[in-house]
Enzyme design. Sequence first.
Site, mmCIF file in Angstrom:
data_model
loop_
_atom_site.group_PDB
_atom_site.id
_atom_site.type_symbol
_atom_site.label_atom_id
_atom_site.label_comp_id
_atom_site.label_asym_id
_atom_site.label_seq_id
_atom_site.Cartn_x
_atom_site.Cartn_y
_atom_site.Cartn_z
ATOM 1 N N ARG A 210 40.061 52.875 32.001
ATOM 2 C CA ARG A 210 40.704 53.394 33.207
ATOM 3 C C ARG A 210 41.815 54.340 32.765
ATOM 4 O O ARG A 210 41.650 55.544 32.726
ATOM 5 C CB ARG A 210 41.249 52.239 34.054
ATOM 6 C CG ARG A 210 40.139 51.419 34.712
ATOM 7 C CD ARG A 210 40.625 50.088 35.161
ATOM 8 N NE ARG A 210 41.127 49.337 34.029
ATOM 9 C CZ ARG A 210 41.485 48.058 34.059
ATOM 10 N NH1 ARG A 210 41.428 47.397 35.193
ATOM 11 N NH2 ARG A 210 41.912 47.429 32.994
ATOM 12 N N LYS B 106 38.752 26.627 27.902
ATOM 13 C CA LYS B 106 39.968 27.286 28.386
ATOM 14 C C LYS B 106 39.580 28.387 29.371
ATOM 15 O O LYS B 106 39.654 29.557 29.079
ATOM 16 C CB LYS B 106 40.693 27.898 27.164
ATOM 17 C CG LYS B 106 42.050 28.485 27.450
ATOM 18 C CD LYS B 106 42.616 29.120 26.184
ATOM 19 C CE LYS B 106 43.243 30.432 26.519
ATOM 20 N NZ LYS B 106 42.909 31.570 25.796
ATOM 21 N N HIS C 238 33.887 47.817 38.162
ATOM 22 C CA HIS C 238 32.820 47.388 37.245
ATOM 23 C C HIS C 238 31.484 48.008 37.666
ATOM 24 O O HIS C 238 30.706 48.463 36.821
ATOM 25 C CB HIS C 238 32.640 45.863 37.299
ATOM 26 C CG HIS C 238 33.794 45.067 36.784
ATOM 27 N ND1 HIS C 238 34.339 44.012 37.479
ATOM 28 C CD2 HIS C 238 34.503 45.151 35.633
ATOM 29 C CE1 HIS C 238 35.313 43.476 36.768
ATOM 30 N NE2 HIS C 238 35.453 44.153 35.653
ATOM 31 N N SER D 288 40.186 42.941 38.065
ATOM 32 C CA SER D 288 39.887 41.654 38.712
ATOM 33 C C SER D 288 41.169 40.854 38.904
ATOM 34 O O SER D 288 41.367 40.207 39.931
ATOM 35 C CB SER D 288 38.913 40.831 37.864
ATOM 36 O OG SER D 288 37.699 41.489 37.739
#
Length: 191
Positions: free
Chosen positions: A114, A63, A39, A152
């Site tokens: 990516r 959520k 990032h 992540s």
Amino acid sequence: MPTRKRAVGGAVRAAKVVSPEDGPAAVYPGSFDPITNGHIDIIRRALRVFPRVTVAVAYNPNKDAAMFTPPERVAMIEQALADVGDRVIADSFTGLLVDYAERIGAQVLIRGLRAVSDFEYEFQMTMMNRHLKPNIETVFMMAGEQYFYTSSRLVKEVATFGGDVRTLVPDFVMDRFAERLAKKSAEKRRG
Ligand code: PNS
């Protein structure tokens, strides 16, 4: 540059409002749970093109299965980009990204790519966002090749099982992982 109040994870603080003379205002949205070196690479690339970038943590209060709270994620972004000063604004939002972008006066969404596998998801999101707000453009930046496999989700999973992710996240994020894991095992011991 004028300032206005904005809410960051419940706290209200003064934020810089990007005026049109500063160039197009850009938002880099994501979950950032937590921010990774991938990032950070995209943010630094975006700063070569845009004068200011708002890095916006998206969360859903109903959520959110995240490891870190939105204020923790915002604080980690601020720490990671402290050297660029007010060229990066870290913020959080809930609801639609395009509505948030419009609220803060941003015309550009930045997304990192990516591998080819990112493309389909990104393409769908771009088209949906364009359907919702045709005046907001999405700009893609290619991550540095050393980050092609960094996400992540994977970094969290590997760190949780004690794997080495030291080159993939800032050192202070490693410390946050260690704190979180120590807290979890203390909770487990207590039953
Ligand atoms: O870190 P991620 O999971 O790649 O980020 C995805 C994110 C947060 C950019 C996306 O889920 C999003 O925009 N969420 C906000 C809600 C929204 O606008 N959803 C419609 C997207 S087309």
